[in-house]
Design an enzyme around this catalytic site. Sequence first.
Site, short mmCIF file in Angstrom:
data_model
loop_
_atom_site.label_atom_id
_atom_site.label_comp_id
_atom_site.label_asym_id
_atom_site.label_seq_id
_atom_site.Cartn_x
_atom_site.Cartn_y
_atom_site.Cartn_z
N ARG A 1 0.84 -1.20 0.00
CA ARG A 1 0.00 0.00 0.00
C ARG A 1 0.87 1.24 0.00
O ARG A 1 0.63 2.20 -0.71
CB ARG A 1 -0.87 0.03 1.27
N LYS B 1 -8.87 -22.26 10.22
CA LYS B 1 -7.86 -23.30 10.03
C LYS B 1 -8.49 -24.69 10.06
O LYS B 1 -8.10 -25.59 9.30
CB LYS B 1 -6.77 -23.16 11.09
P1 NAP Z 1 0.84 -7.70 7.66
O1 NAP Z 1 2.04 -7.62 8.53
O2 NAP Z 1 -0.39 -6.96 8.06
O3 NAP Z 1 1.28 -7.24 6.19
C1 NAP Z 1 0.36 -7.03 5.16
C2 NAP Z 1 1.08 -6.48 3.95
O4 NAP Z 1 0.13 -6.38 2.89
C3 NAP Z 1 1.66 -5.09 4.15
O5 NAP Z 1 2.94 -5.02 3.56
C4 NAP Z 1 0.70 -4.17 3.41
O6 NAP Z 1 1.28 -3.04 2.79
C5 NAP Z 1 0.20 -5.10 2.32
N1 NAP Z 1 -1.15 -4.71 1.88
C6 NAP Z 1 -2.26 -4.59 2.62
N2 NAP Z 1 -3.29 -4.22 1.85
C7 NAP Z 1 -2.81 -4.10 0.60
C8 NAP Z 1 -3.38 -3.72 -0.65
N3 NAP Z 1 -4.66 -3.39 -0.74
N4 NAP Z 1 -2.59 -3.72 -1.74
C9 NAP Z 1 -1.28 -4.05 -1.65
N5 NAP Z 1 -0.69 -4.40 -0.51
C10 NAP Z 1 -1.45 -4.41 0.61
O7 NAP Z 1 0.39 -9.21 7.44
P2 NAP Z 1 1.21 -10.55 7.80
O8 NAP Z 1 1.19 -10.78 9.28
O9 NAP Z 1 2.52 -10.54 7.10
O10 NAP Z 1 0.26 -11.67 7.19
C11 NAP Z 1 0.20 -11.92 5.80
C12 NAP Z 1 -0.61 -13.19 5.54
O11 NAP Z 1 0.03 -14.29 6.19
C13 NAP Z 1 -2.04 -13.15 6.13
O12 NAP Z 1 -2.92 -13.83 5.27
C14 NAP Z 1 -1.91 -13.90 7.44
O13 NAP Z 1 -3.12 -14.50 7.86
C15 NAP Z 1 -0.89 -14.95 7.06
N6 NAP Z 1 -0.13 -15.49 8.18
C16 NAP Z 1 0.55 -14.66 9.01
C17 NAP Z 1 1.26 -15.19 10.05
C18 NAP Z 1 2.04 -14.29 10.99
O14 NAP Z 1 2.66 -14.82 11.94
N7 NAP Z 1 2.06 -12.99 10.81
C19 NAP Z 1 1.27 -16.59 10.27
C20 NAP Z 1 0.59 -17.43 9.38
C21 NAP Z 1 -0.11 -16.86 8.33
P3 NAP Z 1 1.96 -1.84 3.61
O15 NAP Z 1 3.16 -2.45 4.24
O16 NAP Z 1 2.32 -0.82 2.62
O17 NAP Z 1 0.92 -1.42 4.61
#
Ligand code: NAP
Length: 438
Positions: free
Chosen positions: A48, A206
């Site tokens: 974003r 899940k």
């Molecule tokens: P996060 O930290 O919230 O990161 C989301 C990323 O997506 C950010 O870089 C954000 O951009 C980008 N984004 C959001 N909306 C967007 C849009 N409309 N267009 C383009 N980019 C966009 O999420 P996360 O924790 O890494 O999780 C990512 C996925 O992995 C999710 O589906 C989550 O359920 C899964 N997951 C996460 C974990 C974990 O431990 N975190 C574990 C298992 C699975 P900006 O940086 O510019 O805001």
Amino acid sequence: MTDYRRLRVALLGAGAVGSQVAALLRRHGDELADRAGAALDLVGIGVRNPDAPREVDLPQELFTTDAEHLILGADIVIELIGGIEPAREYLLQALNSGADVVTANKALLATHGPEIFEAADQVGASVYYEAAAAGAIPIIRPLRDSLAGDRVQRIMGIVNGTTNYILDRMDHEGSEFEDVLADAQALGYAEADPTADIEGYDAAQKAAILASLAFHTAVPLDAVHREGITSIDKAMMDSARHAGYVIKLLAVCERLTGRDGSPESISVRVYPALIPREHPLASVHGANNAVFVQAEAAGNLMFYGAGAGGVQTASAVLGDVVSAARRHIAGGVGVGESTRANLPVSPIDFVETRYQVTLDVSDRPGVLASVAGILSDGDVSIATVEQTPSGTGEDPRTARLVIGTHIAREKNLADTVERLGRSDVVERVVSVLRVEGD
Ligand code: NAP
């Protein structure tokens, strides 16, 4: 370095997981190329805000807000945005443009899985989602590939780290739920809005994914029975410990073979349950996850490790990227999701398990006989009864009864508890917990 064919990899999202995927992909590029049989070129990262600070150092020129442009021409698209839109739209675009996709998005797969798998089937592409059910723990591939020749009977998973952290600390410290939750939020184990975790929504997503794979059936999210952990208190923890159990939030996916000749069905449910302290899942502490699988031929298997965390989850995502690259190089049609069994999902009323029912009752002669009569009338058979004498509990005029049942049907148990609650010998139904894993 070997002169490999080059594959264009587009990454969408550079948050907790995405930034680590980008860093590992760049740091271990040569090794990954050797394993994949193709060079993996990270061609861009859709976000974003391209100027936002990142957890790791990445070249600024990789960042773009034009995800759609990035998707066009990519061989592999990694979606790590999360949520439903625009993640769904981007994944469909990627598949329709001939890319294989890798995602960790449980919310999307649990709600729109069939649409995404169908889109992949149409073009012969593959969807990889090892990180969507239990973070770093390999469980999707074991269910989809390693156990493809077996019949999974039952899965019991601790698939939410936040709730396991809270329940584990309550068990060890004898603390109350609200105090541990506040501490978990301060320490970053729970989000400012913890609803998705503590009300079981994350675990239910899940569970839907795991049950779909295990039973070759598309399980819709609204067929998953869901209860959270907000009603668990210190007294319930103490009582569980005293009886040789620990309370865990479990995702249970079970094949039901009707005892009365009814057709085979499945049950998918998330709730806090008592498990014996000697069960392997009882030793899953802190924010760790584990998935216990019972298969007809393989017997009992347990998968254990980190269910979340940016770099840990990135490991599972990169494994998928290597698989996607190998498939891309090999060519041919991707392996679709197997939903051929198409088993019906039974409502919770049909589930049969054991229960622990805790009651505060009037301390006078004949009460135990009355309670036993109500249970017997409801077709719920008593296995154990423990009575705490009056004067020792919270209310000195009542005695506490902790009743362990034999296997009973949920509907019978629920009706019986309702009748107990209306009975004049029962002052209060303190708690009703299912017993799993014994
Ligand atoms: P996060 O930290 O919230 O990161 C989301 C990323 O997506 C950010 O870089 C954000 O951009 C980008 N984004 C959001 N909306 C967007 C849009 N409309 N267009 C383009 N980019 C966009 O999420 P996360 O924790 O890494 O999780 C990512 C996925 O992995 C999710 O589906 C989550 O359920 C899964 N997951 C996460 C974990 C974990 O431990 N975190 C574990 C298992 C699975 P900006 O940086 O510019 O805001």
